[in-house]
Design a protein around this motif. Structure first.
Motif: not given
Length: 91
Positions: A2-9, A17-18
């Motif tokens: 979820a954090t990865g998707f939020l950061l992509l947003g 990606y990390l």
């Protein structure tokens, strides 16, 4: 994940990606190994008779410990990747 998707947003692709890599390391290396290897090994040992367990332990232990080491390493890698993601994001 979820954090990865939020950061992509938010347009933060490198830390995203990390975090994705951390999630893969954790899901495959910790949860996957636990469910596919360690739990079946535990169940097989539990199913043996109490008098049979001491005899089976020498053959059981090295394989279980080897895969447990993989789980520990993958958990550590996931932790490091999360820390790097936080640092890159603006730690």
């Amino acid at each position: 994940m979820a954090t990865g998707f939020l950061l992509l947003g938010l347009g933060e692709s490198t830390p995203a990606y990390l975090y994705f890599a951390a999630a893969v390391s954790y899901l495959v290396g910790c949860q996957g190994v636990t469910g596919r290897i360690n739990v079946p090994l535990n169940n097989a040992l539990e199913d043996s008779t109490s008098t049979d367990r001491p005899r089976r332990w020498p053959e059981f232990s090295p394989r279980w410990r080897r895969w447990n080491t993989v789980r520990i390493a993958c958990g550590g890698i996931a932790l490091i990747l999360c820390g790097l993601g936080r640092y890159v994001w603006g730690g």
